[in-house]
Design a protein around this motif. Structure first.
Motif, PDB file in Angstrom:
ATOM      1  N   TYR A 478       0.849  -1.197   0.000  1.00  0.00           N
ATOM      2  CA  TYR A 478       0.000   0.000   0.000  1.00  0.00           C
ATOM      3  C   TYR A 478       0.887   1.251   0.000  1.00  0.00           C
ATOM      4  O   TYR A 478       1.999   1.268   0.534  1.00  0.00           O
ATOM      5  CB  TYR A 478      -0.913   0.018   1.231  1.00  0.00           C
ATOM      6  N   HIS A 479       0.330   2.338  -0.630  1.00  0.00           N
ATOM      7  CA  HIS A 479       0.957   3.669  -0.626  1.00  0.00           C
ATOM      8  C   HIS A 479       0.113   4.584   0.252  1.00  0.00           C
ATOM      9  O   HIS A 479      -1.124   4.604   0.135  1.00  0.00           O
ATOM     10  CB  HIS A 479       1.031   4.235  -2.049  1.00  0.00           C
ATOM     11  N   ILE A 480       0.787   5.378   1.135  1.00  0.00           N
ATOM     12  CA  ILE A 480       0.086   6.297   2.041  1.00  0.00           C
ATOM     13  C   ILE A 480       0.547   7.718   1.734  1.00  0.00           C
ATOM     14  O   ILE A 480       1.747   7.999   1.682  1.00  0.00           O
ATOM     15  CB  ILE A 480       0.369   5.954   3.506  1.00  0.00           C
ATOM     16  N   GLU A 481      -0.418   8.611   1.512  1.00  0.00           N
ATOM     17  CA  GLU A 481      -0.128  10.017   1.229  1.00  0.00           C
ATOM     18  C   GLU A 481      -0.956  10.898   2.182  1.00  0.00           C
ATOM     19  O   GLU A 481      -2.043  10.489   2.628  1.00  0.00           O
ATOM     20  CB  GLU A 481      -0.459  10.348  -0.218  1.00  0.00           C
ATOM     21  N   SER A 482      -0.450  12.081   2.457  1.00  0.00           N
ATOM     22  CA  SER A 482      -1.152  13.013   3.353  1.00  0.00           C
ATOM     23  C   SER A 482      -1.019  14.438   2.830  1.00  0.00           C
ATOM     24  O   SER A 482      -0.189  14.722   1.961  1.00  0.00           O
ATOM     25  CB  SER A 482      -0.565  12.923   4.767  1.00  0.00           C
ATOM     26  N   LYS A 483      -1.897  15.331   3.381  1.00  0.00           N
ATOM     27  CA  LYS A 483      -1.796  16.755   3.014  1.00  0.00           C
ATOM     28  C   LYS A 483      -2.408  17.599   4.126  1.00  0.00           C
ATOM     29  O   LYS A 483      -3.259  17.144   4.908  1.00  0.00           O
ATOM     30  CB  LYS A 483      -2.498  17.022   1.687  1.00  0.00           C
ATOM     31  N   TRP A 490      -0.707  16.297  -2.252  1.00  0.00           N
ATOM     32  CA  TRP A 490      -0.577  15.109  -1.387  1.00  0.00           C
ATOM     33  C   TRP A 490       0.890  14.711  -1.335  1.00  0.00           C
ATOM     34  O   TRP A 490       1.550  14.623  -2.355  1.00  0.00           O
ATOM     35  CB  TRP A 490      -1.416  13.949  -1.927  1.00  0.00           C
ATOM     36  N   THR A 491       1.359  14.422  -0.154  1.00  0.00           N
ATOM     37  CA  THR A 491       2.762  14.057   0.056  1.00  0.00           C
ATOM     38  C   THR A 491       2.849  12.603   0.502  1.00  0.00           C
ATOM     39  O   THR A 491       2.090  12.179   1.389  1.00  0.00           O
ATOM     40  CB  THR A 491       3.410  14.956   1.125  1.00  0.00           C
ATOM     41  N   LYS A 492       3.781  11.876  -0.109  1.00  0.00           N
ATOM     42  CA  LYS A 492       3.941  10.462   0.231  1.00  0.00           C
ATOM     43  C   LYS A 492       4.539  10.346   1.623  1.00  0.00           C
ATOM     44  O   LYS A 492       5.545  10.972   1.945  1.00  0.00           O
ATOM     45  CB  LYS A 492       4.843   9.761  -0.778  1.00  0.00           C
ATOM     46  N   VAL A 493       3.911   9.506   2.438  1.00  0.00           N
ATOM     47  CA  VAL A 493       4.340   9.349   3.823  1.00  0.00           C
ATOM     48  C   VAL A 493       5.395   8.257   3.953  1.00  0.00           C
ATOM     49  O   VAL A 493       6.401   8.432   4.621  1.00  0.00           O
ATOM     50  CB  VAL A 493       3.116   9.037   4.718  1.00  0.00           C
ATOM     51  N   ASN A 494       5.155   7.143   3.312  1.00  0.00           N
ATOM     52  CA  ASN A 494       6.063   5.987   3.455  1.00  0.00           C
ATOM     53  C   ASN A 494       7.060   5.932   2.321  1.00  0.00           C
ATOM     54  O   ASN A 494       6.744   6.235   1.164  1.00  0.00           O
ATOM     55  CB  ASN A 494       5.257   4.681   3.498  1.00  0.00           C
ATOM     56  N   ARG A 495       8.299   5.523   2.634  1.00  0.00           N
ATOM     57  CA  ARG A 495       9.320   5.398   1.592  1.00  0.00           C
ATOM     58  C   ARG A 495       9.107   4.132   0.751  1.00  0.00           C
ATOM     59  O   ARG A 495       9.178   4.158  -0.453  1.00  0.00           O
ATOM     60  CB  ARG A 495      10.699   5.375   2.224  1.00  0.00           C
ATOM     61  N   ASN A 501      -1.884  -3.950   6.918  1.00  0.00           N
ATOM     62  CA  ASN A 501      -3.097  -3.144   6.743  1.00  0.00           C
ATOM     63  C   ASN A 501      -3.231  -2.076   7.840  1.00  0.00           C
ATOM     64  O   ASN A 501      -4.348  -1.723   8.238  1.00  0.00           O
ATOM     65  CB  ASN A 501      -4.342  -4.048   6.771  1.00  0.00           C
ATOM     66  N   GLN A 502      -2.095  -1.567   8.316  1.00  0.00           N
ATOM     67  CA  GLN A 502      -2.094  -0.503   9.319  1.00  0.00           C
ATOM     68  C   GLN A 502      -0.791   0.278   9.207  1.00  0.00           C
ATOM     69  O   GLN A 502       0.209  -0.231   8.686  1.00  0.00           O
ATOM     70  CB  GLN A 502      -2.271  -1.082  10.719  1.00  0.00           C
ATOM     71  N   PHE A 503      -0.820   1.550   9.732  1.00  0.00           N
ATOM     72  CA  PHE A 503       0.379   2.388   9.665  1.00  0.00           C
ATOM     73  C   PHE A 503       0.315   3.401  10.812  1.00  0.00           C
ATOM     74  O   PHE A 503      -0.744   3.988  11.087  1.00  0.00           O
ATOM     75  CB  PHE A 503       0.454   3.108   8.325  1.00  0.00           C
ATOM     76  N   LYS A 504       1.467   3.605  11.465  1.00  0.00           N
ATOM     77  CA  LYS A 504       1.547   4.536  12.588  1.00  0.00           C
ATOM     78  C   LYS A 504       2.130   5.861  12.104  1.00  0.00           C
ATOM     79  O   LYS A 504       3.273   5.922  11.663  1.00  0.00           O
ATOM     80  CB  LYS A 504       2.415   3.948  13.704  1.00  0.00           C
ATOM     81  N   MET A 505       1.306   6.936  12.146  1.00  0.00           N
ATOM     82  CA  MET A 505       1.734   8.261  11.714  1.00  0.00           C
ATOM     83  C   MET A 505       2.471   8.938  12.875  1.00  0.00           C
ATOM     84  O   MET A 505       2.059   8.826  14.032  1.00  0.00           O
ATOM     85  CB  MET A 505       0.519   9.115  11.320  1.00  0.00           C
ATOM     86  N   GLY A 511      -5.445  15.099   6.457  1.00  0.00           N
ATOM     87  CA  GLY A 511      -6.117  14.066   5.650  1.00  0.00           C
ATOM     88  C   GLY A 511      -5.137  13.020   5.159  1.00  0.00           C
ATOM     89  O   GLY A 511      -3.939  13.271   5.078  1.00  0.00           O
ATOM     90  N   LEU A 512      -5.664  11.853   4.811  1.00  0.00           N
ATOM     91  CA  LEU A 512      -4.854  10.734   4.331  1.00  0.00           C
ATOM     92  C   LEU A 512      -5.472  10.142   3.075  1.00  0.00           C
ATOM     93  O   LEU A 512      -6.700  10.158   2.902  1.00  0.00           O
ATOM     94  CB  LEU A 512      -4.740   9.633   5.390  1.00  0.00           C
ATOM     95  N   LEU A 513      -4.607   9.638   2.236  1.00  0.00           N
ATOM     96  CA  LEU A 513      -5.042   8.893   1.044  1.00  0.00           C
ATOM     97  C   LEU A 513      -4.221   7.615   0.980  1.00  0.00           C
ATOM     98  O   LEU A 513      -2.996   7.670   1.040  1.00  0.00           O
ATOM     99  CB  LEU A 513      -4.800   9.714  -0.230  1.00  0.00           C
ATOM    100  N   ILE A 514      -4.910   6.461   0.869  1.00  0.00           N
ATOM    101  CA  ILE A 514      -4.221   5.165   0.807  1.00  0.00           C
ATOM    102  C   ILE A 514      -4.616   4.457  -0.475  1.00  0.00           C
ATOM    103  O   ILE A 514      -5.806   4.327  -0.789  1.00  0.00           O
ATOM    104  CB  ILE A 514      -4.566   4.292   2.028  1.00  0.00           C
ATOM    105  N   ARG A 515      -3.598   4.007  -1.210  1.00  0.00           N
ATOM    106  CA  ARG A 515      -3.828   3.291  -2.473  1.00  0.00           C
ATOM    107  C   ARG A 515      -3.150   1.915  -2.417  1.00  0.00           C
ATOM    108  O   ARG A 515      -2.062   1.778  -1.860  1.00  0.00           O
ATOM    109  CB  ARG A 515      -3.270   4.098  -3.641  1.00  0.00           C
ATOM    110  N   ALA A 516      -3.814   0.906  -3.035  1.00  0.00           N
ATOM    111  CA  ALA A 516      -3.276  -0.471  -3.071  1.00  0.00           C
ATOM    112  C   ALA A 516      -2.523  -0.700  -4.371  1.00  0.00           C
ATOM    113  O   ALA A 516      -2.816  -0.081  -5.405  1.00  0.00           O
ATOM    114  CB  ALA A 516      -4.409  -1.493  -2.939  1.00  0.00           C
ATOM    115  N   GLU A 517      -1.529  -1.603  -4.312  1.00  0.00           N
ATOM    116  CA  GLU A 517      -0.747  -1.929  -5.510  1.00  0.00           C
ATOM    117  C   GLU A 517      -0.672  -3.457  -5.674  1.00  0.00           C
ATOM    118  O   GLU A 517      -0.487  -4.197  -4.708  1.00  0.00           O
ATOM    119  CB  GLU A 517       0.673  -1.371  -5.407  1.00  0.00           C
ATOM    120  N   ASN A 518      -0.832  -3.937  -6.960  1.00  0.00           N
ATOM    121  CA  ASN A 518      -0.601  -5.350  -7.295  1.00  0.00           C
ATOM    122  C   ASN A 518       0.413  -5.419  -8.435  1.00  0.00           C
ATOM    123  O   ASN A 518       1.035  -4.406  -8.783  1.00  0.00           O
ATOM    124  CB  ASN A 518      -1.896  -6.086  -7.636  1.00  0.00           C
TER     125      ASN A 518
END
Length: 563
Positions: A478-483, A490-495, A501-505, A511-518
């Motif tokens: 997953y990709h996590i972005e915030s603003k 939107w800025t990417k939070v994780n490198r 299925n969880q992340f500690k900010m 706000g947060l935006l989370i996108r899945a990748e396959n």
């Protein structure tokens, strides 16, 4: 030990004593020594077959003063091995020993025995020989005198009833063993009713069979047969038992010659089914459960003893199960016959696309319903780009009913065709539906149920659910972005990819935006709208709280001055 070392895994052991029982054992040897032996069961050294039975119908003819011609028929049982020859023996009436007529082994069923003494009487016998040895001799002939004169013949052999009806009796017999030195000119049949003493003589017959008609139904008759040559008549040979004149009834008996008939396409096919039945049966032929239709090409020919199907220019339409049914007043009998027409096979069926990727497509299919009457040797698989009309051979030697077609161009639409092949040729081909060579998956759907489960002044724990659809390929992260509220970026939070299925900010975000990748890609914003998370202790909330406190303090001060 028979041999110190044997290299092969089989060995023939010779010089055994016939009739002795032996046990054998085999031991393996390598460079480190000799292994444990393996013992066989007890085996008796003997031929796998027996001596033949005695020849039959030994007859004497062409008698002269010093020779006679003898003939016979083959044994009924050869003992399991081919008959290699015959031994013919004679014995003088005045002697006690049998002596061979032939010095060498006889291969024919006829031999002239010479060196006889004129005026002496002889009897003869014959034996058959195979690899197991000489079998039992036949019953000896009556004593026959060697002379130039002729005599009346001996009696006919084995008279018997072959058929009878309400008014007829059919008889057959075999020739006399001794013809008296002259040719048999005919046979006389005599008969009488059981209540009469007088024999009635019929017209002479030249064949070895005859039918006597005009008899009375239900009466019992006795019969006897006499042979005749130029010197006179033989003694009469009676039937073993009298015969009651009446109709014979029996349910049909079918004697199938073969249960399967095969012929190459275009050739004529004949199916012959002998039968016995009294009275004469009604014959019905069916093909695959339906009454067989006679045409100019398909004909049924019936006689008193058989029924025949004649098919001209056979085609694969003639393939099937044929059933013959015979019915008379006594019963019904049926028999089934399979007809195979040898031809090229029909086409395969039911082409299925089992797997599609960017550079290969896997196919499978069902064998032809009609295999042409013989084994399918292979399948021929071809392909074409649907933008062209040119077919290319993928493989002409496919042994199974599946294939993986490789080296395809991603994004190109292909069509395939498959034909079956046997020893008689190649079938028509069956075409597949068009199929595009591409990966069978797409980007996943957006994560679900995004929420904050814990928050502090310095951070928060965010949890979400897996996408409702993984796009056909497992989600790899997953990709996590915030603003901030004041920003539109939107800025990417994780490198790296977040695999859980969880992340500690570590900070407080608006706000947060989370996108899945396959394997195929990342979920799109348009398909997965951003999810804004309001923080419980955001700056805005603190400002409002501070303003609210200030208003309350101001109201308290005003209240104090007014008092």
């Amino acid at each position: 030990m028979v041999e110190p070392k044997i290299q092969a895994i089989s060995h023939k052991i010779t010089k055994l004593l016939p009739g002795n029982e032996y046990i054998f054992r085999v031991t393996a040897v390598n460079k480190y020594g000799v292994g444990e032996p393996l013992e066989s069961e007890a085996v008796v050294a003997r031929n796998p077959f027996t001596t033949p039975s005695a020849p039959s119908n030994l007859e004497v003819g062409a008698i002269t003063r010093d020779s006679m011609v003898l003939s016979w028929e083959r044994p009924n049982d050869n003992g399991g091995a081919e008959i290699e020859g015959y031994v013919l023996e004679k014995r003088d009436k005045d002697g006690i020993r049998w002596s061979k007529c032939n010095k060498k082994r006889l291969n024919d069923l006829r031999f002239r025995c010479t060196g006889l003494t004129e005026g002496h009487s002889y009897e003869f016998r014959v034996s058959a020989e195979n690899a197991a040895g000489v079998g039992k001799p036949s019953a000896p002939t009556p004593y026959i005198k060697a002379c130039d004169a002729t005599y009346p013949p001996g009696p006919p052999n084995n008279p018997k009833v072959t058929d009878h009806s309400s008014t007829t009796v059919s008889l057959s017999w075999s020739r006399p063993i001794y013809d008296g030195g002259a040719q048999i000119t005919g046979y006389i049949i005599e008969m009488k009713e059981a209540t009469d003493d007088e024999w009635i003589i019929s017209t002479p017959h030249t064949a070895l069979e005859a039918t006597i008609d005009g008899l009375t139904t239900g009466e019992e008759y006795s019969f006897r047969v006499t042979a005749v040559n130029d010197k006179g008549r033989s003694d009469a040979k009676p039937l073993a038992t009298p015969v009651v004149v009446r109709d014979i009834t029996m349910e049909p008996i079918i004697n199938l010659l073969f249960t399967t008939y095969s012929v190459k396409t275009g050739d004529d096919l004949k199916i012959d089914v002998p039968f016995k039945s009294r009275p004469q049966p009604e014959v019905c032929w069916k093909k695959d459960g339906q009454v067989l239709k006679q045409t100019t090409r398909v004909n049924v020919l019936n006689s008193k003893t058989s029924s025949k199907i004649v098919i001209k220019d056979a085609t694969k339409e003639d393939v099937g199960k044929y059933v013959i049914t015979l019915t008379n007043s006594v019963g019904t009998k049926s028999a089934e016959i399979s007809v195979i027409i040898l031809d090229k096979p029909g086409p395969p069926s039911n082409i299925k696309v089992d797997e599609v990727s960017a550079d290969f497509i896997s196919l499978s299919w069902d064998p032809p319903t009609y295999d042409g009457g013989c084994q399918i040797n292979n399948y021929v698989v071809e392909k074409r780009d649907t933008t062209t009309t040119t077919w290319q051979i993928v493989s002409a030697t496919v042994a199974r009913t599946s294939i993986k077609v490789s080296r395809l161009t991603q994004g190109t639409e292909y069509q395939f065709r498959i034909a079956a092949e046997n020893r008689y040729g190649k079938s028509p081909a069956i075409d597949s539906a068009p199929v595009v060579a591409q990966y069978p998956f797409e980007p996943p759907g957006p994560p679900t149920q995004l929420h904050v489960v814990h928050a502090t002044k310095t951070g928060m724990l965010v949890v979400w659910g897996r996408p409702a659809s993984d796009g056909g390929s497992p989600v790899i992260g997953y990709h996590i972005e915030s603003k901030d509220q004041s920003s539109i970026l939107w800025t990417k939070v994780n490198r790296g990819l977040v695999t859980e299925n969880q992340f500690k900010m570590t900070g407080m975000e608006e706000g947060l935006l989370i996108r899945a990748e396959n394997r195929y890609g990342i979920s799109e914003h348009i398909d997965s709208p951003a999810v804004a998370v309001s923080l419980p202790y955001s700056k805005k909330f603190l400002l409002f709280l501070l303003l609210y406190i200030n208003i309350i303090i101001l109201l308290l001060i005003l209240y104090t001055f007014t008092m």
